[in-house]
Design a protein around this motif. Structure first.
Motif, short mmCIF file in Angstrom:
data_model
loop_
_atom_site.label_atom_id
_atom_site.label_comp_id
_atom_site.label_asym_id
_atom_site.label_seq_id
_atom_site.Cartn_x
_atom_site.Cartn_y
_atom_site.Cartn_z
N MET A 1 -0.27 -2.74 -22.80
CA MET A 1 -0.90 -3.81 -21.72
C MET A 1 -0.45 -2.26 -20.64
O MET A 1 0.48 -1.74 -20.72
CB MET A 1 0.44 -4.10 -21.17
N SER A 2 -1.42 -1.82 -20.57
CA SER A 2 -0.66 -0.89 -18.82
C SER A 2 -0.70 -1.29 -17.59
O SER A 2 -1.33 -2.16 -17.58
CB SER A 2 -2.52 0.50 -19.70
N LEU A 3 -0.05 -0.74 -16.78
CA LEU A 3 -0.21 -0.79 -15.90
C LEU A 3 -0.34 0.24 -14.26
O LEU A 3 0.45 0.99 -14.73
CB LEU A 3 1.29 -1.76 -15.61
N SER A 4 -1.04 -0.44 -13.22
CA SER A 4 -0.87 0.76 -12.48
C SER A 4 -0.40 0.35 -11.24
O SER A 4 0.14 -1.09 -11.25
CB SER A 4 -2.08 1.03 -12.43
N ARG A 5 1.01 0.97 -10.76
CA ARG A 5 0.98 0.76 -10.12
C ARG A 5 1.18 1.38 -8.63
O ARG A 5 0.33 2.42 -8.46
CB ARG A 5 2.98 1.31 -9.99
N LYS A 6 1.74 0.65 -7.10
CA LYS A 6 0.61 0.68 -5.96
C LYS A 6 2.03 0.71 -5.15
O LYS A 6 2.25 -0.33 -5.17
CB LYS A 6 -0.69 -0.28 -5.71
N ILE A 7 2.45 1.25 -4.39
CA ILE A 7 3.62 1.06 -3.57
C ILE A 7 2.48 1.62 -2.10
O ILE A 7 2.18 2.30 -1.96
CB ILE A 7 4.03 2.73 -3.85
N THR A 8 3.48 1.19 -1.17
CA THR A 8 3.16 0.32 -0.09
C THR A 8 4.19 0.48 0.65
O THR A 8 5.56 0.00 0.31
CB THR A 8 2.75 -1.14 0.33
N VAL A 9 4.38 1.38 1.79
CA VAL A 9 5.66 1.80 2.17
C VAL A 9 5.58 1.22 3.33
O VAL A 9 4.19 2.16 4.00
CB VAL A 9 5.75 3.75 1.47
N GLU A 64 16.02 2.79 3.42
CA GLU A 64 14.88 2.60 3.43
C GLU A 64 14.22 1.51 3.16
O GLU A 64 14.28 0.73 2.09
CB GLU A 64 13.55 3.50 3.65
N ILE A 65 13.56 0.32 3.76
CA ILE A 65 13.22 -0.94 2.84
C ILE A 65 11.08 -0.64 2.66
O ILE A 65 10.67 -0.75 3.51
CB ILE A 65 13.55 -2.30 3.67
N VAL A 66 11.36 -1.19 1.14
CA VAL A 66 9.70 -0.75 0.85
C VAL A 66 9.05 -2.07 0.36
O VAL A 66 10.22 -2.34 -0.82
CB VAL A 66 9.17 0.70 0.27
N THR A 67 7.80 -2.22 0.15
CA THR A 67 7.07 -2.75 -0.48
C THR A 67 6.67 -2.46 -1.68
O THR A 67 6.01 -1.32 -1.23
CB THR A 67 6.43 -3.42 0.35
N LEU A 68 6.87 -2.78 -3.47
CA LEU A 68 6.15 -1.98 -4.14
C LEU A 68 5.40 -3.10 -5.08
O LEU A 68 5.54 -4.63 -5.53
CB LEU A 68 7.44 -2.35 -5.14
N GLU A 69 4.35 -3.38 -4.68
CA GLU A 69 2.92 -3.68 -5.47
C GLU A 69 2.43 -3.73 -6.81
O GLU A 69 2.31 -2.31 -6.77
CB GLU A 69 1.96 -3.88 -4.42
N ILE A 70 2.56 -4.26 -7.37
CA ILE A 70 2.16 -3.93 -8.73
C ILE A 70 1.18 -4.37 -9.39
O ILE A 70 0.72 -6.08 -9.18
CB ILE A 70 3.31 -3.69 -9.91
N GLU A 71 -0.08 -3.85 -9.55
CA GLU A 71 -1.40 -4.08 -10.29
C GLU A 71 -1.32 -4.25 -11.43
O GLU A 71 -0.89 -3.23 -12.65
CB GLU A 71 -2.82 -4.32 -9.45
N TYR A 72 -2.01 -5.52 -12.38
CA TYR A 72 -2.14 -5.07 -13.89
C TYR A 72 -3.33 -5.10 -13.89
O TYR A 72 -4.38 -5.28 -13.52
CB TYR A 72 -2.15 -7.07 -14.83
N THR A 73 -3.82 -3.78 -14.85
CA THR A 73 -4.91 -3.49 -15.39
C THR A 73 -5.84 -4.54 -16.37
O THR A 73 -7.44 -4.63 -16.36
CB THR A 73 -5.49 -1.78 -16.09
N GLU A 74 -4.53 -4.88 -16.74
CA GLU A 74 -5.63 -6.10 -17.70
C GLU A 74 -5.05 -7.65 -17.33
O GLU A 74 -4.19 -8.06 -16.96
CB GLU A 74 -5.30 -5.87 -18.80
N GLU A 75 -5.45 -8.34 -17.49
CA GLU A 75 -5.62 -9.96 -17.89
C GLU A 75 -4.42 -10.37 -18.95
O GLU A 75 -4.52 -10.54 -19.74
CB GLU A 75 -6.36 -10.93 -17.46
N ALA A 76 -3.94 -10.53 -18.37
CA ALA A 76 -2.48 -11.67 -19.05
C ALA A 76 -2.55 -13.27 -19.60
O ALA A 76 -2.65 -13.77 -18.95
CB ALA A 76 -1.18 -11.99 -18.69
N GLU A 77 -2.87 -13.15 -20.91
CA GLU A 77 -3.58 -14.13 -21.72
C GLU A 77 -2.80 -15.31 -21.83
O GLU A 77 -1.44 -15.12 -21.72
CB GLU A 77 -4.15 -13.93 -23.15
N HIS A 78 -3.28 -15.99 -21.86
CA HIS A 78 -2.28 -17.94 -22.00
C HIS A 78 -1.87 -17.50 -23.66
O HIS A 78 -2.60 -17.46 -24.22
CB HIS A 78 -3.00 -18.87 -21.64
#
Length: 169
Positions: A1-9, A64-78
């Motif tokens: 599973m590959s993850l892409s990370r999006k960091i919003t500072v 510093e306070i940052v918000t880390l948002e993680i986006e999954y590139t593939e849907e996690a299957e039940h």
């Protein structure tokens, strides 16, 4: 599973609000601790001094306070989804389901009969207790239940004695 990370500072505003634990120490000093960040502590002779020291520590370290948002590139299957539809072409599936349903109906019928027997026994027992209460306890059902229970036990004990006597002869 590959993850892409999006960091919003988000840059901290000039003034932030923090919850601080004020703890009076045995030696008479006051300790101030930033809740959620136990490494940010200060001590002072008074509460005001401890808080001012804590403010200075925060200003020196400039956290510093940052918000880390993680986006999954593939849907996690039940985990059960891999089994969905696995019997869609199985010719015996409907037959198995019918057997299961039939067995459940049999069990339900057995339980219904059992509950009817219990209800019948309860009605009979209540009638016996009412009769016993009228005859021996002046209508007191609780006393009648106790006496009936003792009477039933003595009957069983006598029956056991009779059985033993009959076995001897």
């Amino acid at each position: 599973m590959s993850l892409s990370r999006k960091i919003t500072v988000k840059k901290a505003a000039p003034q932030l609000n923090y919850d601080v634990l004020i703890d009076n120490q045995p030696d008479g000093t006051v300790k101030a601790t930033l809740l959620g960040l136990p490494n940010y502590q200060s001590v002072g002779a008074t509460e005001e001094e401890a808080l001012n020291n804590l403010i200075q520590i925060m200003q020196q370290r400039k956290p510093e306070i940052v918000t880390l948002e993680i986006e999954y590139t593939e849907e996690a299957e039940h985990p059960w989804m891999k089994f969905a539809g696995m019997f869609k072409d199985d010719t015996q599936f409907d037959e198995v389901m019918n057997h299961i349903e039939e067995y459940r109906r049999e069990l339900d019928a057995e339980m219904e009969d059992y509950y009817k027997q219990i209800d019948e026994w309860n009605k009979q027992n209540d009638a016996e207790i009412d009769e016993y209460a009228k005859k021996f306890t002046g209508g007191d059902r609780i006393a009648a239940m106790i006496q009936k229970s003792l009477f039933d036990e003595s009957i069983k004990a006598n029956k056991n004695v009779e059985d033993k006597i009959l076995c001897v002869y």
